[in-house]
Design an enzyme around this catalytic site. Structure first.
Site, PDB file in Angstrom:
ATOM      1  CE  LYS A 111      -3.965  -2.268   0.804  1.00 28.36           C
ATOM      2  NZ  LYS A 111      -3.553  -3.690   0.857  1.00 28.36           N
TER       3      LYS A 111
HETATM    4  C1  LIG Z   1      -4.174  -4.799   0.379  1.00 24.94           C
HETATM    5  C2  LIG Z   1      -3.361  -6.011   0.331  1.00 24.94           C
HETATM    6  C3  LIG Z   1      -3.631  -7.023  -0.610  1.00 24.94           C
HETATM    7  C4  LIG Z   1      -4.781  -6.954  -1.579  1.00 24.94           C
HETATM    8  O1  LIG Z   1      -4.652  -5.923  -2.519  1.00 24.94           O
HETATM    9  P1  LIG Z   1      -5.957  -5.371  -3.284  1.00 24.94           P
HETATM   10  O2  LIG Z   1      -5.483  -4.208  -4.066  1.00 24.94           O
HETATM   11  O3  LIG Z   1      -6.917  -4.961  -2.197  1.00 24.94           O
HETATM   12  O4  LIG Z   1      -6.489  -6.472  -4.097  1.00 24.94           O
HETATM   13  C5  LIG Z   1      -2.792  -8.125  -0.621  1.00 24.94           C
HETATM   14  N1  LIG Z   1      -1.779  -8.246   0.253  1.00 24.94           N
HETATM   15  C6  LIG Z   1      -1.501  -7.297   1.174  1.00 24.94           C
HETATM   16  C7  LIG Z   1      -0.389  -7.509   2.120  1.00 24.94           C
HETATM   17  C8  LIG Z   1      -2.277  -6.149   1.243  1.00 24.94           C
HETATM   18  O5  LIG Z   1      -1.998  -5.213   2.149  1.00 24.94           O
END
Ligand SMILES: *Cc1c(COP(=O)(O)O)cnc(C)c1O
Length: 494
Positions: A111
């Site tokens: 993120k």
């Molecule tokens: C948010 C997240 C995901 C999923 O990503 P999306 O964009 O919501 O599909 C997978 N792994 C981790 C560690 C995340 O923080």
């Protein structure tokens, strides 16, 4: 470049408006009117660029209100906060199998790639539009977004940020990271329920006219840091190009070769960015959508039925414990041939009945490059063990889901294209489960698990994880859906 709403094609706004609004007034998501192209020559030339330069190049194709220099400054500031000179490094673990590490940012999850950029984009957009109102950022988080958004927005002038996480639905380390956050403009609360409840409550506030009016009066506009915001999605497109450029410069592939990406998926933001990269000209063969046992998306890609009316499972990959994947709406918009009416009908059905159906044959024909698969908890644990055992490489449970699903896909399809697995979190964020998988047992104390994992694997422990052990929680509220609204109103009344 203009942006249109998936639910109302006549709602047409600029990039800065799309970023500041977050979501369109009728609840639709903003999508670019067209997909700008990046040529193979340009991709090849990215090989000599820094990650920030690659990012600025991709973003500039979508944000014509910004100069490339402006975007480069934003990207430079964002990626200077990463702990590796290469913000998103690619590691080869086997012939034709690579891991794209997206967790070198301030909160150790993917993120950060977008959330170190988004607050700067919001500030710049406010300045461009002469916006006097402050921006109130509301976030529903399944774990990693919350902390990444808090770090991104902390003490950014003209912004306030409120984060809501499902009280029982995030990992211990994730919760600690959030509730110890500093900053004068931050607020964090648990909510009763799961992630979908949190996301639904926050979405409701966005479309609640009485809240909007109260905010206006208090000198605020609302925005979202969730991946429904275009400014969140945009920076994610760049790492698909970046990974491909790295494969080219290390002579692992030749220009034009198609590659596969396997993506651990929750809200469908990460993998959608890959689809957008493909539409922009990146040579992609398959996008493998990997789910945990909350496998709504696997069923959708297999049967055409999206059915969220099912048991919700708490798993060891909590950031993927999602039954309503918001960003799938953007893909469906493409599937319907950008037909806002047809899209509205699907979304209405989802709202009223918790499901919708599209023709599976038609789905395969129009979106042939998507494959769906899922891994259960045992397979995920086994994959963490096997990946360490075979390659000496430690993956977190989210990444392990993608590795497991990709292995299944590889064995059943016979597809030998080079494959890139997106690695979304540093394993220490989930030290207890990772240690249980590669070590001897489950360790109750997460910080002990961190130490044991370090002892066993030798992998560096990030400072921000180690420091959590001695930090005092700042935020202790646990709220119901209705109380969220009250908190938001109280915040803007000062
Ligand atoms: C948010 C997240 C995901 C999923 O990503 P999306 O964009 O919501 O599909 C997978 N792994 C981790 C560690 C995340 O923080």
């Amino acid at each position: 470049m203009k942006y249109i709403s998936t639910r109302n094609a006549s709602c047409r706004v600029s990039g800065s408006e799309a970023i500041l609004m977050g979501i369109s007034p009728e609840g639709g998501l903003f999508v670019p009117e067209t997909f700008p192209q990046i040529t193979l020559d340009e991709i090849k030339a990215m090989g000599d660029m820094s990650y920030a330069e690659r990012s600025a190049l991709v973003m500039s194709r979508y944000l014509d209100e910004f100069s490339e220099q402006e975007l480069l400054e934003i990207a430079n500031r964002a990626y200077a906060r990463f702990d590796d000179e290469d913000a998103c490094p690619l590691t080869k673990i086997e012939e034709d199998l690579y891991i794209l590490e997206l967790w070198h940012g301030p909160t150790y999850a993917f993120k950060d790639v977008a959330l170190t950029v988004l607050p700067q984009l919001i500030s710049a957009c406010r300045a461009k539009r002469g916006e006097k109102d402050k921006t109130l950022v509301l976030v529903a988080t399944s774990g990693d977004t919350g902390k990444a958004a808090l770090e991104g927005f902390k003490d950014v002038e003209g912004t306030e940020i409120m984060v809501f996480y499902p009280d029982e639905g995030v990992a211990h380390m994730q919760k600690l990271q959030m509730i110890t956050t500093g900053g004068d403009n931050t607020y964090v609360a648990g909510i009763k329920g799961n992630f979908d409840d949190a996301q639904t409550a926050v979405k409701k506030i966005f479309t609640d006219q009485s809240v909007r009016d109260a905010l206006k009066e208090g000198g605020y506009v609302m925005s979202s840091a969730n991946s429904i915001n275009w400014g969140r999605l945009l920076p994610q497109i760049a790492y698909y190009f970046s990974a491909y450029a790295d494969l080219l410069s290390s002579n692992e592939i030749t220009v034009g070769d198609k590659v596969n990406f396997a993506v651990p998926t929750g809200n469908f933001g990460d993998i959608l960015a890959g689809y957008y990269a493909m539409r922009m000209g990146l040579p992609v063969n398959k996008l493998v959508c990997a789910s945990n046992i909350n496998n709504v998306l696997t069923d959708f890609f297999t049967t055409g039925e999206y059915d969220a009316t099912r048991e919700f499972h708490k798993t060891i990959s909590p950031s993927m414990d999602i039954l309503i994947s918001s960003n799938l709406e953007r893909l469906l918009f493409e599937y319907t041939g950008r037909d806002d009416k047809a899209l509205c009908a699907l979304m209405d059905s989802l709202k009223k009945t918790g499901k919708y159906q599209v023709d599976p044959t038609d789905l395969k024909r129009k979106l042939p490059f998507f494959e769906g698969g899922f891994a259960d908890e045992d397979e995920t644990m086994e994959t963490i063990y096997n990946t360490f055992d075979e390659y000496g490489y430690v993956v977190d449970p989210h990444t392990a889901v993608a590795v497991a699903v990709y292995n299944d896909y590889y064995l059943t399809s016979g597809d030998t294209s080079p494959a890139i697995v997106l690695s979304t979190a540093n394993p220490y964020k989930f030290a207890q489960d990772v240690y249980e998988a590669v070590g001897e047992n489950y360790v109750e104390d997460p910080f002990k698990a961190v130490k044991k994992l370090h002892f066993l694997t030798g992998m560096d422990v990030p400072e921000g994880i180690r420091d959590l052990e001695t930090m005092e929680p700042r935020f202790t509220d646990v709220l119901s859906g209705e109380e969220i609204k009250q908190k938001v109103l109280a915040k803007v009344k000062g």
